[in-house]
Design a protein around this motif. Structure first.
Motif, PDB file in Angstrom:
ATOM      1  N   HIS A 402       0.703  -1.296   0.147  1.00 53.98           N
ATOM      2  CA  HIS A 402      -0.028  -0.026  -0.026  1.00 53.98           C
ATOM      3  C   HIS A 402       0.579   1.237   0.140  1.00 53.98           C
ATOM      4  O   HIS A 402       0.718   2.183  -0.837  1.00 53.98           O
ATOM      5  CB  HIS A 402      -0.862  -0.045   1.269  1.00 53.98           C
ATOM      6  N   ALA A 403       1.856   1.260   0.902  1.00 56.54           N
ATOM      7  CA  ALA A 403       2.685   2.677   0.958  1.00 56.54           C
ATOM      8  C   ALA A 403       3.258   2.617  -0.297  1.00 56.54           C
ATOM      9  O   ALA A 403       3.217   4.128  -0.749  1.00 56.54           O
ATOM     10  CB  ALA A 403       3.742   2.475   2.129  1.00 56.54           C
ATOM     11  N   SER A 404       3.928   1.967  -0.951  1.00 56.70           N
ATOM     12  CA  SER A 404       4.751   2.153  -2.078  1.00 56.70           C
ATOM     13  C   SER A 404       3.824   2.378  -3.373  1.00 56.70           C
ATOM     14  O   SER A 404       4.075   3.309  -4.199  1.00 56.70           O
ATOM     15  CB  SER A 404       5.563   0.884  -2.552  1.00 56.70           C
ATOM     16  N   GLU A 405       2.818   1.787  -3.265  1.00 61.09           N
ATOM     17  CA  GLU A 405       1.427   2.396  -4.359  1.00 61.09           C
ATOM     18  C   GLU A 405       1.197   3.811  -4.226  1.00 61.09           C
ATOM     19  O   GLU A 405       1.121   4.484  -5.150  1.00 61.09           O
ATOM     20  CB  GLU A 405       0.390   1.519  -4.207  1.00 61.09           C
ATOM     21  N   VAL A 406       0.774   4.070  -3.112  1.00 63.31           N
ATOM     22  CA  VAL A 406       0.597   5.579  -2.603  1.00 63.31           C
ATOM     23  C   VAL A 406       1.650   6.572  -3.153  1.00 63.31           C
ATOM     24  O   VAL A 406       1.486   7.377  -3.695  1.00 63.31           O
ATOM     25  CB  VAL A 406       0.396   5.762  -1.156  1.00 63.31           C
ATOM     26  N   GLU A 407       2.927   6.126  -2.467  1.00 60.53           N
ATOM     27  CA  GLU A 407       4.096   7.017  -2.934  1.00 60.53           C
ATOM     28  C   GLU A 407       4.535   7.129  -4.352  1.00 60.53           C
ATOM     29  O   GLU A 407       4.745   8.274  -4.944  1.00 60.53           O
ATOM     30  CB  GLU A 407       5.441   6.377  -2.332  1.00 60.53           C
TER      31      GLU A 407
END
Length: 441
Positions: A402-407
């Motif tokens: 999730h974090a990498s996709e948002v970033e």
């Protein structure tokens, strides 16, 4: 220096020994603090005091009737009369120095964190709560006589006087050049940047006797014999008789209208409470979110907080249960953003409130939820800053994306921050990443 001064000096020494702010955020006990009072451990230096020395048997004696007389010995010291450093038995103590707390309010915490991290977030005013008159700095062409800017009027008249001034004698001498008439002199004056009118030249020419109109054979001869006097030289010698004031130069001062805006902030804290969020991950969320709450409380006039817990569904909770709650369900992060959008729209309109939406979890999310639901919701919720904090003490799990996709999606956006926290040592850097993004936006 009196005893009171001594005590104050020792107190200052003790406070200097308080836990470093960054160390406190990373490893300290945050639970002893309240939202309006941060308590940082310090080790207080033992204060000096007078004590009785049991080895000293001499001195004042005991006289008749229980009143000691000069030279009479005092009785043997009794148990428990010993030095304050020992325990009740009189043996030397083994415990460390006393631990107390340095107390600071959120405003001081925000100032110190700014200094510690090199930040300087400028709170933004939202809703206008008052309009008042400021300094008389604005200018208009009309107004009451009492607000006439006479100084400006005088300066405009003076500038016009200086701009129109010229050496009349010098121009008159040009009219005495052989073969030159008013037309030739007017063209010459324009080339010399002499601000003289054609009418003035014609009147001056008429006043010169015809016998004098050929005094100089050429303009070069005239310049060799006649020196042009500057405006500054004439003013120093003769002064200025009058300054013409024109109505067109009149300006009136009126006050600047100053809007006082209320600096409100609402912080939405979102936490994943699904089964995968075990104690170590929950503690990292608390270590990151709590200082952020203190910081924003110290920065804004009025701060309110919303706490949302979620697994596959989301619900609003109180702060007391926010960091400890845990469920056994799955994860659908979008459910939290859907609830946040409802709460913000209903109670905290963007026109009146600054908004911060902070979410945290281990980056595990249901299939396609991040791309299909979370990112569009983040884009649709107006906020000063969106942030996501990934807490993975053991490193990235295979499905923690999730974090990498948002970033990746918000790489070029200045109001979205993503931070990664694997241990307490990463917390301060995560806070800096979040707050510095808001500072730049």
């Amino acid at each position: 220096m009196g005893r009171k001064d001594d005590l104050e000096r020792y107190r200052e020494v003790g406070e200097a020994k308080r836990q470093d702010l960054a160390e406190f955020i990373q490893y300290g006990d945050l639970g002893n603090s309240r939202p309006d009072e941060i308590k940082i451990p310090i080790k207080i230096v033992d204060l000096p005091a007078f004590v009785y020395d049991p080895r000293d048997l001499g001195g004042v004696g005991q006289g008749q009737g229980g009143t000691p007389g000069v030279g009479d010995p005092v009785g043997e010291p009794q148990p428990g009369d010993g030095d304050g450093d020992g325990d009740e038995s009189g043996d030397p103590g083994e415990e460390g120095g006393e631990h107390e707390y340095y107390e600071m309010d959120p405003e001081e915490f925000a100032r110190e964190l700014d200094e510690e991290l090199g930040l300087d977030l400028d709170p933004k005013g939202k809703k206008v709560i008052e309009e008042k008159e400021g300094d008389y700095t604005d200018i208009t062409r009309t107004g009451p006589a009492s607000t006439l800017d006479f100084e400006r009027l005088f300066k405009q008249g003076l500038k016009r006087t200086l701009a129109m001034d010229f050496d009349e004698s010098y121009v008159e001498e040009a009219l005495r050049v052989n073969g030159w008439g008013p037309a030739t002199v007017f063209e010459w004056a324009r080339g010399e940047r002499i601000p003289v009118s054609r009418a003035w030249i014609e009147d001056a020419y008429e006043s010169i006797p015809e016998s004098e109109r050929s005094r100089w054979s050429s303009i070069e001869e005239m310049n060799e014999n006649v020196e042009r006097e500057s405006t500054a030289t004439r003013i120093r010698r003769d002064g200025i008789d009058e300054i013409p004031l024109r109505r067109e130069d009149e300006r009136y001062r009126f006050p600047e209208i100053v809007e006082e805006r209320e600096r409100n902030v609402v912080v939405v804290n979102i936490r994943d409470v699904s089964g995968s969020m075990r104690e170590a991950k929950r503690e990292l969320v608390e270590r990151t979110f709590t200082p952020l709450d203190w910081y924003l409380t110290g920065k804004y006039d009025n701060a309110e907080f919303v706490y949302i817990a979620h697994d596959a569904d989301a619900w609003e909770v109180e702060r007391e249960e926010f960091f400890g709650i845990r469920s056994g369900g799955g994860t659908r992060i979008s459910s939290a953003y859907e609830l946040a959008a409802e709460i913000l729209e209903e109670a905290y309109p963007w026109s009146d409130w600054n908004r911060y939406v902070f979410a945290a979890g281990d980056s595990e999310n249901s299939s396609n939820d991040t791309d299909d639901r979370v990112i569009p919701l983040m884009e649709s919720i107006p906020a000063n800053l969106h942030a996501y904090v990934e807490t993975q003490p053991s490193g990235n799990a295979i499905n923690a994306t999730h974090a990498s996709e948002v970033e990746s999606h918000f790489a070029d956006d200045s109001n979205v921050a993503v931070a990664y926290v694997q241990g307490p040592e990463d917390v301060v850097n995560a806070i800096y990443t979040i707050l510095s993004t808001e500072e730049d936006s």
